[in-house]
Every structure is written in structure tokens, then in C-alpha cells.
Design a protein around this motif. Structure first.
Motif, PDB file in Angstrom:
ATOM      1  N   VAL A 264      -2.505  -7.523  -6.480  1.00 55.57           N
ATOM      2  CA  VAL A 264      -2.987  -6.151  -6.355  1.00 55.57           C
ATOM      3  C   VAL A 264      -3.404  -5.631  -7.726  1.00 55.57           C
ATOM      4  CG1 VAL A 264      -0.641  -5.220  -6.557  1.00 55.57           C
ATOM      5  CG2 VAL A 264      -2.456  -3.807  -5.577  1.00 55.57           C
ATOM      6  N   VAL A 265      -4.540  -4.947  -7.749  1.00 57.80           N
ATOM      7  CA  VAL A 265      -5.030  -4.325  -8.979  1.00 57.80           C
ATOM      8  C   VAL A 265      -5.043  -2.824  -8.746  1.00 57.80           C
ATOM      9  CG1 VAL A 265      -6.932  -4.154 -10.636  1.00 57.80           C
ATOM     10  CG2 VAL A 265      -6.455  -6.343  -9.497  1.00 57.80           C
ATOM     11  N   PHE A 266      -4.405  -2.072  -9.632  1.00 60.27           N
ATOM     12  CA  PHE A 266      -4.333  -0.627  -9.441  1.00 60.27           C
ATOM     13  C   PHE A 266      -4.419   0.085 -10.788  1.00 60.27           C
ATOM     14  CE2 PHE A 266      -0.052  -2.102 -10.046  1.00 60.27           C
ATOM     15  CZ  PHE A 266       0.586  -1.130 -10.790  1.00 60.27           C
ATOM     16  N   THR A 267      -4.600   1.383 -10.724  1.00 66.00           N
ATOM     17  CA  THR A 267      -4.756   2.217 -11.924  1.00 66.00           C
ATOM     18  C   THR A 267      -3.886   3.455 -11.793  1.00 66.00           C
ATOM     19  OG1 THR A 267      -7.046   1.506 -12.123  1.00 66.00           O
ATOM     20  CG2 THR A 267      -6.408   3.438 -13.391  1.00 66.00           C
ATOM     21  N   THR A 268      -3.343   3.890 -12.909  1.00 67.13           N
ATOM     22  CA  THR A 268      -2.562   5.127 -12.898  1.00 67.13           C
ATOM     23  C   THR A 268      -3.049   6.043 -14.020  1.00 67.13           C
ATOM     24  OG1 THR A 268      -0.362   6.097 -13.112  1.00 67.13           O
ATOM     25  CG2 THR A 268      -0.792   4.117 -14.383  1.00 67.13           C
ATOM     26  N   TYR A 269      -2.996   7.338 -13.750  1.00 63.58           N
ATOM     27  CA  TYR A 269      -3.401   8.341 -14.745  1.00 63.58           C
ATOM     28  C   TYR A 269      -2.219   9.257 -15.094  1.00 63.58           C
ATOM     29  CZ  TYR A 269      -8.101   6.806 -13.598  1.00 63.58           C
ATOM     30  OH  TYR A 269      -9.228   6.046 -13.407  1.00 63.58           O
ATOM     31  N   LYS A 270      -1.039   8.839 -14.696  1.00 64.72           N
ATOM     32  CA  LYS A 270       0.168   9.616 -14.957  1.00 64.72           C
ATOM     33  C   LYS A 270       0.811   9.128 -16.255  1.00 64.72           C
ATOM     34  CE  LYS A 270       4.668  10.829 -12.992  1.00 64.72           C
ATOM     35  NZ  LYS A 270       5.609  10.597 -11.879  1.00 64.72           N
TER      36      LYS A 270
ATOM     37  N   LYS B 113      13.117  -3.702  -4.988  1.00 67.56           N
ATOM     38  CA  LYS B 113      12.991  -3.836  -6.435  1.00 67.56           C
ATOM     39  C   LYS B 113      12.185  -2.673  -7.009  1.00 67.56           C
ATOM     40  CE  LYS B 113      15.139  -7.777  -6.639  1.00 67.56           C
ATOM     41  NZ  LYS B 113      16.429  -7.924  -7.355  1.00 67.56           N
ATOM     42  N   LYS B 114      12.445  -2.391  -8.280  1.00 70.21           N
ATOM     43  CA  LYS B 114      11.737  -1.319  -8.964  1.00 70.21           C
ATOM     44  C   LYS B 114      10.973  -1.893 -10.146  1.00 70.21           C
ATOM     45  CE  LYS B 114      14.941   2.444  -7.810  1.00 70.21           C
ATOM     46  NZ  LYS B 114      15.833   3.488  -8.367  1.00 70.21           N
ATOM     47  N   LEU B 115       9.731  -1.413 -10.295  1.00 69.16           N
ATOM     48  CA  LEU B 115       8.891  -1.823 -11.413  1.00 69.16           C
ATOM     49  C   LEU B 115       8.643  -0.605 -12.283  1.00 69.16           C
ATOM     50  CD1 LEU B 115       7.029  -3.932 -12.793  1.00 69.16           C
ATOM     51  CD2 LEU B 115       5.196  -3.090 -11.308  1.00 69.16           C
ATOM     52  N   LYS B 116       8.914  -0.719 -13.592  1.00 66.89           N
ATOM     53  CA  LYS B 116       8.713   0.395 -14.507  1.00 66.89           C
ATOM     54  C   LYS B 116       7.540   0.089 -15.436  1.00 66.89           C
ATOM     55  CE  LYS B 116      13.530   1.961 -14.494  1.00 66.89           C
ATOM     56  NZ  LYS B 116      14.704   2.303 -15.328  1.00 66.89           N
ATOM     57  N   ILE B 117       6.606   1.025 -15.476  1.00 68.27           N
ATOM     58  CA  ILE B 117       5.405   0.865 -16.311  1.00 68.27           C
ATOM     59  C   ILE B 117       5.244   2.103 -17.175  1.00 68.27           C
ATOM     60  CG2 ILE B 117       2.897   0.555 -16.322  1.00 68.27           C
ATOM     61  CD1 ILE B 117       3.153  -0.772 -13.605  1.00 68.27           C
ATOM     62  N   ASP B 118       5.143   1.904 -18.475  1.00 73.18           N
ATOM     63  CA  ASP B 118       4.954   3.022 -19.400  1.00 73.18           C
ATOM     64  C   ASP B 118       3.455   3.234 -19.639  1.00 73.18           C
ATOM     65  OD1 ASP B 118       7.647   3.560 -19.774  1.00 73.18           O
ATOM     66  OD2 ASP B 118       7.840   2.019 -21.315  1.00 73.18           O
ATOM     67  N   VAL B 119       3.012   4.467 -19.421  1.00 72.48           N
ATOM     68  CA  VAL B 119       1.605   4.816 -19.622  1.00 72.48           C
ATOM     69  C   VAL B 119       1.520   5.831 -20.746  1.00 72.48           C
ATOM     70  CG1 VAL B 119      -0.477   5.804 -18.587  1.00 72.48           C
ATOM     71  CG2 VAL B 119       1.057   4.394 -17.206  1.00 72.48           C
TER      72      VAL B 119
ATOM     73  N   GLU C 112       6.703   7.259 -18.021  1.00 76.08           N
ATOM     74  CA  GLU C 112       7.254   6.113 -17.312  1.00 76.08           C
ATOM     75  C   GLU C 112       6.964   6.235 -15.819  1.00 76.08           C
ATOM     76  OE1 GLU C 112      11.269   4.024 -18.162  1.00 76.08           O
ATOM     77  OE2 GLU C 112      11.647   5.331 -16.422  1.00 76.08           O
ATOM     78  N   ASN C 113       6.251   5.260 -15.301  1.00 74.87           N
ATOM     79  CA  ASN C 113       5.935   5.206 -13.881  1.00 74.87           C
ATOM     80  C   ASN C 113       6.886   4.216 -13.216  1.00 74.87           C
ATOM     81  OD1 ASN C 113       2.883   6.469 -13.196  1.00 74.87           O
ATOM     82  ND2 ASN C 113       3.306   6.028 -15.355  1.00 74.87           N
ATOM     83  N   GLU C 114       7.615   4.678 -12.235  1.00 71.79           N
ATOM     84  CA  GLU C 114       8.571   3.823 -11.531  1.00 71.79           C
ATOM     85  C   GLU C 114       8.039   3.549 -10.127  1.00 71.79           C
ATOM     86  OE1 GLU C 114      13.068   4.136 -11.970  1.00 71.79           O
ATOM     87  OE2 GLU C 114      12.766   4.932  -9.934  1.00 71.79           O
ATOM     88  N   ILE C 115       7.856   2.280  -9.845  1.00 68.16           N
ATOM     89  CA  ILE C 115       7.301   1.875  -8.556  1.00 68.16           C
ATOM     90  C   ILE C 115       8.359   1.103  -7.786  1.00 68.16           C
ATOM     91  CG2 ILE C 115       5.455   0.591  -7.414  1.00 68.16           C
ATOM     92  CD1 ILE C 115       3.802   0.934  -9.961  1.00 68.16           C
ATOM     93  N   GLN C 116       8.663   1.537  -6.572  1.00 62.04           N
ATOM     94  CA  GLN C 116       9.643   0.885  -5.711  1.00 62.04           C
ATOM     95  C   GLN C 116       8.896  -0.033  -4.754  1.00 62.04           C
ATOM     96  OE1 GLN C 116      13.167   1.634  -5.688  1.00 62.04           O
ATOM     97  NE2 GLN C 116      13.374  -0.159  -4.345  1.00 62.04           N
TER      98      GLN C 116
ATOM     99  N   GLU D 270       0.832  -1.201   0.000  1.00 60.06           N
ATOM    100  CA  GLU D 270       0.000   0.000   0.000  1.00 60.06           C
ATOM    101  C   GLU D 270       0.866   1.251   0.000  1.00 60.06           C
ATOM    102  OE1 GLU D 270      -4.021  -1.573   2.307  1.00 60.06           O
ATOM    103  OE2 GLU D 270      -2.362  -0.719   3.456  1.00 60.06           O
ATOM    104  N   LYS D 271       1.965   1.220   0.752  1.00 61.20           N
ATOM    105  CA  LYS D 271       2.877   2.355   0.798  1.00 61.20           C
ATOM    106  C   LYS D 271       3.524   2.585  -0.558  1.00 61.20           C
ATOM    107  CE  LYS D 271       5.450   5.548   2.717  1.00 61.20           C
ATOM    108  NZ  LYS D 271       4.879   6.852   3.136  1.00 61.20           N
ATOM    109  N   ALA D 272       3.920   1.469  -1.212  1.00 65.17           N
ATOM    110  CA  ALA D 272       4.589   1.580  -2.511  1.00 65.17           C
ATOM    111  C   ALA D 272       3.638   2.126  -3.581  1.00 65.17           C
ATOM    112  CB  ALA D 272       5.133   0.217  -2.937  1.00 65.17           C
ATOM    113  N   LEU D 273       2.323   1.860  -3.420  1.00 64.23           N
ATOM    114  CA  LEU D 273       1.342   2.283  -4.431  1.00 64.23           C
ATOM    115  C   LEU D 273       0.456   3.431  -3.931  1.00 64.23           C
ATOM    116  CD1 LEU D 273       0.226  -1.255  -5.677  1.00 64.23           C
ATOM    117  CD2 LEU D 273       1.809   0.322  -6.801  1.00 64.23           C
ATOM    118  N   GLU D 274       0.955   4.202  -2.992  1.00 65.99           N
ATOM    119  CA  GLU D 274       0.137   5.268  -2.419  1.00 65.99           C
ATOM    120  C   GLU D 274      -0.198   6.383  -3.416  1.00 65.99           C
ATOM    121  OE1 GLU D 274       2.231   7.002   0.820  1.00 65.99           O
ATOM    122  OE2 GLU D 274       3.999   7.563  -0.354  1.00 65.99           O
TER     123      GLU D 274
END
Length: 235
Positions: free
Chosen positions: A62-68, A79-85, A71-75, A41-45
Motif C-alpha cells: 500500500v502506498v499512502f500519504t499523510t499531511y498530519k 499491531k500499531k505503526l508509528k510514523i513521524d511527520v 506522530e501518526n499512529e496507525i492501528q 483501507e479501514k486502518a488508513l481511512e
């Protein structure tokens, strides 16, 4: 459209993950390893979490949504997860929105007072409806009907007209049958009122008997005014 990102927590394959997602896509991530719910939850706040559940094998989904956009970088843990939106519109479509930034293309509602016109029309309709209903109520009002009928009393028709209008009024207000000749005394009618009505009947059938029709008209008006006053006070 729902897309799934599946990774093993603490594995290098999670770092190399790179896919494109549209704004608003639901992203599903499976996390395995030494991590708890609060850390996720902290990582996806900064994102909108739709659901976060712990599986039977100890992993989390976990299911989540981003509107940014970008490149979204999640720690997550170490580990780091990179998601391109990417945006959901094409560059050519973006030009439409750029055109709206021009003040000359801005729609000013004050220049087109449609709402004001509609409000005026609605107000006029409401006013006319209220006025019409008022006229209908007046047309059904026994007192208005009586007064209107009394204005038509003349020297030639008074013997029938005064009696008719008075009995119509009494029947309308008290539910009696005076027009049918049933002179039932009911409050606030007095014995004198009944005798006055009966005397009018005698006059109708006595053509050779005269009288001052103005006096009879005056008494009928006074009788109705008194009945109205007493009925009002009894409410």
C-alpha cells in the motif's frame, strides 16, 4: 521524495519502526499476514491512499500519504505503526507566515485597484474596436456611399454625378456592370429604372440639353429607397 516502510504484519519489528517523513511524502508499506484489503483501507481511512495491491505471495503493498504533522499512529489488526511527520519549513521560515497574521501586513486589493484599471482599459479597447469596426462597415456600405455621393451633387456636375452614384450603388448591391454600360435588368430593377439611367447618359452627352437637376436627384434617391425596401422584403 519517496520513502519506503517495510514491515512484516504481526511481527514485533513493525512496532519498533520509527522514521521521519516530510508532509506529502509517499509512504510504501508491505503487509504480510492474516488481513484483507478492507481492513487495510479501514486502518488508513484518515490518510490518502495512492494504491493498494495484493502481491502474488498473498501480501499487500500500500502506498499512502499523510499531511498530519507529528506522530501518526496507525492501528493495523493487532499491531500499531508509528510514523513521524515533520513540516517542510524551518522555524526561521515560519516567522514569515507569522508576520502575515498581523492585520497591518495584510494586502487589501481594494487599496490597489489594478484589476479594476485593467478591466477599464480592456473595456475601452473593446469599445474603440467596436466603434472602429462600425466605421469600417459604414465606409463599405453601398447605401452610405450613395447618400454621401449625392450630397456632392451640384448644379454643374449633376448630369454626371447622379448617374455615376446610382450605377455604383446598383453594381455594389446586385453585382451588375452598370458602370460598364451593361444595363442588364435584374430584380427588383424595373424597365423604368433602366430607362431613367439611360436618360441620364443622354444628358451627359448633350451639353445643350437642360433639365431640373433637383428632380433628377429626387428620382435617383427615390429609386434607391425603393430598391432597398424591396430587397429587405425579399429576404
Amino acid at each position: 521524495m519517496k520513502k519506503v516502510v517495510t514491515g512484516l504484519f504481526l511481527f514485533l519489528s513493525l512496532l519498533s519502526l520509527s522514521k521521519e517523513y516530510n508532509i506529502g511524502d509517499k509512504i510504501t508499506l508491505k503487509i504480510e499476514g492474516a488481513i484483507d484489503k478492507s481492513q487495510i483501507e479501514k486502518a488508513l481511512e484518515d490518510y490518502k491512499i495512492s494504491s493498494l495491491e495484493k502481491n502474488k505471495d498473498g501480501s499487500y503493498t500500500v502506498v499512502f500519504t499523510t499531511y498530519k504533522v507529528g506522530e501518526n499512529e496507525i492501528q493495523i489488526g493487532n499491531k500499531k505503526l508509528k510514523i513521524d511527520v515533520v513540516p517542510t519549513i524551518e522555524p526561521s521560515e515560519k516567522e514569515i507566515y507569522d508576520a502575515l497574521s498581523n492585520p497591518n501586513n495584510i494586502y487589501i486589493e481594494n487599496d490597489y485597484p489594478h484589476m479594476g484599471i485593467l478591466a477599464t482599459i480592456a473595456g475601452a479597447i473593446a469599445l474603440l474596436t467596436a466603434f472602429f469596426m462600425h466605421l469600417v462597415d459604414r465606409a463599405k456600405n453601398p447605401y452610405i456611399i450613395f447618400k454621401k455621393g449625392m450630397t456632392k451633387v451640384t448644379e454643374t456636375n449633376w448630369k454626371e454625378k447622379i448617374s455615376l452614384e446610382l450605377r455604383k450603388y446598383i453594381d455594389s448591391v446586385y453585382g451588375t456592370n452598370f458602370l460598364g454600360g451593361e444595363y442588364k435588368r435584374i430584380y427588383p430593377l424595373t424597365e423604368q429604372d433602366i430607362e431613367f439611367i439611360k436618360s441620364m447618359d443622354y444628358l451627359k452627352f448633350a451639353p445643350n440639353r437642360d433639365g431640373d437637376y433637383l428632380e433628377y436627384k429626387k428620382r435617383a434617391l427615390e429609386t434607391v429607397e425603393r430598391l432597398r425596401k424591396e430587397k429587405k422584403n425579399s429576404v
